[in-house]
Design an enzyme around this catalytic site. Structure first.
Site, PDB file in Angstrom:
ATOM      1  N   ASN A   1       0.840  -1.196   0.000  1.00  0.00           N
ATOM      2  CA  ASN A   1       0.000   0.000   0.000  1.00  0.00           C
ATOM      3  C   ASN A   1       0.876   1.247   0.000  1.00  0.00           C
ATOM      4  O   ASN A   1       1.951   1.289   0.614  1.00  0.00           O
ATOM      5  CB  ASN A   1      -1.000  -0.001   1.160  1.00  0.00           C
ATOM      6  CG  ASN A   1      -0.378  -0.183   2.517  1.00  0.00           C
ATOM      7  OD1 ASN A   1       0.633  -0.867   2.670  1.00  0.00           O
ATOM      8  ND2 ASN A   1      -0.976   0.422   3.527  1.00  0.00           N
TER       9      ASN A   1
ATOM     10  N   GLU B   1      -3.111  -4.825  -2.828  1.00  0.00           N
ATOM     11  CA  GLU B   1      -3.636  -5.819  -3.771  1.00  0.00           C
ATOM     12  C   GLU B   1      -3.786  -5.230  -5.165  1.00  0.00           C
ATOM     13  O   GLU B   1      -3.465  -5.861  -6.169  1.00  0.00           O
ATOM     14  CB  GLU B   1      -5.002  -6.340  -3.297  1.00  0.00           C
ATOM     15  CG  GLU B   1      -4.984  -7.048  -1.957  1.00  0.00           C
ATOM     16  CD  GLU B   1      -5.208  -6.126  -0.771  1.00  0.00           C
ATOM     17  OE1 GLU B   1      -4.783  -4.942  -0.843  1.00  0.00           O
ATOM     18  OE2 GLU B   1      -5.793  -6.568   0.213  1.00  0.00           O
TER      19      GLU B   1
ATOM     20  N   CYS C   1      -4.164   0.560  -2.536  1.00  0.00           N
ATOM     21  CA  CYS C   1      -4.020  -0.651  -1.729  1.00  0.00           C
ATOM     22  C   CYS C   1      -2.968  -1.584  -2.339  1.00  0.00           C
ATOM     23  O   CYS C   1      -2.718  -1.567  -3.557  1.00  0.00           O
ATOM     24  CB  CYS C   1      -5.338  -1.425  -1.668  1.00  0.00           C
ATOM     25  SG  CYS C   1      -6.655  -0.617  -0.768  1.00  0.00           S
TER      26      CYS C   1
HETATM   27  N1  THU Z   1      -5.294  -1.271   2.471  1.00  0.00           N
HETATM   28  C1  THU Z   1      -4.742  -2.168   1.598  1.00  0.00           C
HETATM   29  O1  THU Z   1      -3.578  -2.044   1.216  1.00  0.00           O
HETATM   30  N2  THU Z   1      -5.513  -3.190   1.165  1.00  0.00           N
HETATM   31  C2  THU Z   1      -6.818  -3.376   1.505  1.00  0.00           C
HETATM   32  O2  THU Z   1      -7.460  -4.274   0.982  1.00  0.00           O
HETATM   33  C3  THU Z   1      -7.440  -2.498   2.494  1.00  0.00           C
HETATM   34  C4  THU Z   1      -6.652  -1.351   2.960  1.00  0.00           C
HETATM   35  C5  THU Z   1      -4.469  -0.153   2.944  1.00  0.00           C
HETATM   36  C6  THU Z   1      -4.916   1.194   2.450  1.00  0.00           C
HETATM   37  C7  THU Z   1      -4.397   2.103   3.535  1.00  0.00           C
HETATM   38  O3  THU Z   1      -3.060   2.431   3.237  1.00  0.00           O
HETATM   39  C8  THU Z   1      -4.402   1.258   4.790  1.00  0.00           C
HETATM   40  O4  THU Z   1      -4.531  -0.094   4.342  1.00  0.00           O
HETATM   41  C9  THU Z   1      -5.529   1.566   5.747  1.00  0.00           C
HETATM   42  O5  THU Z   1      -6.756   1.558   5.120  1.00  0.00           O
END
Ligand code: THU
Length: 131
Positions: A42, A55, A53
């Protein structure tokens, strides 16, 4: 599914997460149908909506490299239980993977939760085909 290399990639890339606003680091890795591994973390932004994110970063890396489909996903977080992908990321995974796409959730304590995309997103949005 040999989860070893995919897990190693997701754990390693999580260290590169840029998460100064939430403190929540995520690492993800996907294996493509051609057998290649792509990873992503992320990357947050002070304009919060610009955050990407882990993914979606991993999927985007695979697709922009010319890959066409995903056959396995690992997501690593530091939560108990390990966190699943958010709704946006599930919909993106559904664009390039089937409902039976295996998803392994890991945390840093070694907890493992293995499931399938359809368990998290049984009814992905489907764009009606033009007639
Ligand atoms: N986040 C992800 O990387 N993947 C997800 O599926 C949900 C949330 C990250 C985004 C942000 O940087 C942190 O987690 C908090 O939401």
């Amino acid at each position: 599914m040999d989860w070893g290399p995919l897990s190693d990639a997701a754990i390693a890339v999580r260290d590169n997460a840029y998460a100064p606003f939430s403190g929540f680091k995520v690492g993800a890795a996907v294996r493509t149908r051609a057998g290649l591994i792509f990873s992503g973390c992320n990357i947050e932004n002070r304009s919060f909506g610009a955050t990407i994110c882990a993914e979606r970063f991993a999927v985007g890396s695979a697709i922009s490299a010319g890959e066409t489909g995903i056959e396995g996903v690992v997501v690593v977080t530091d939560t108990t239980p390990p966190s699943p992908p958010c709704g946006l990321c599930l919909q993106v995974l559904a664009e390039f993977g089937d409902a039976d796409l295996p998803i392994l959730l890991l945390n840093l304590q070694g907890e493992r939760l293995e499931s399938r995309l359809g368990d998290f997103l049984p009814h992905p949005f489907q764009f009606p085909s033009p007639t």
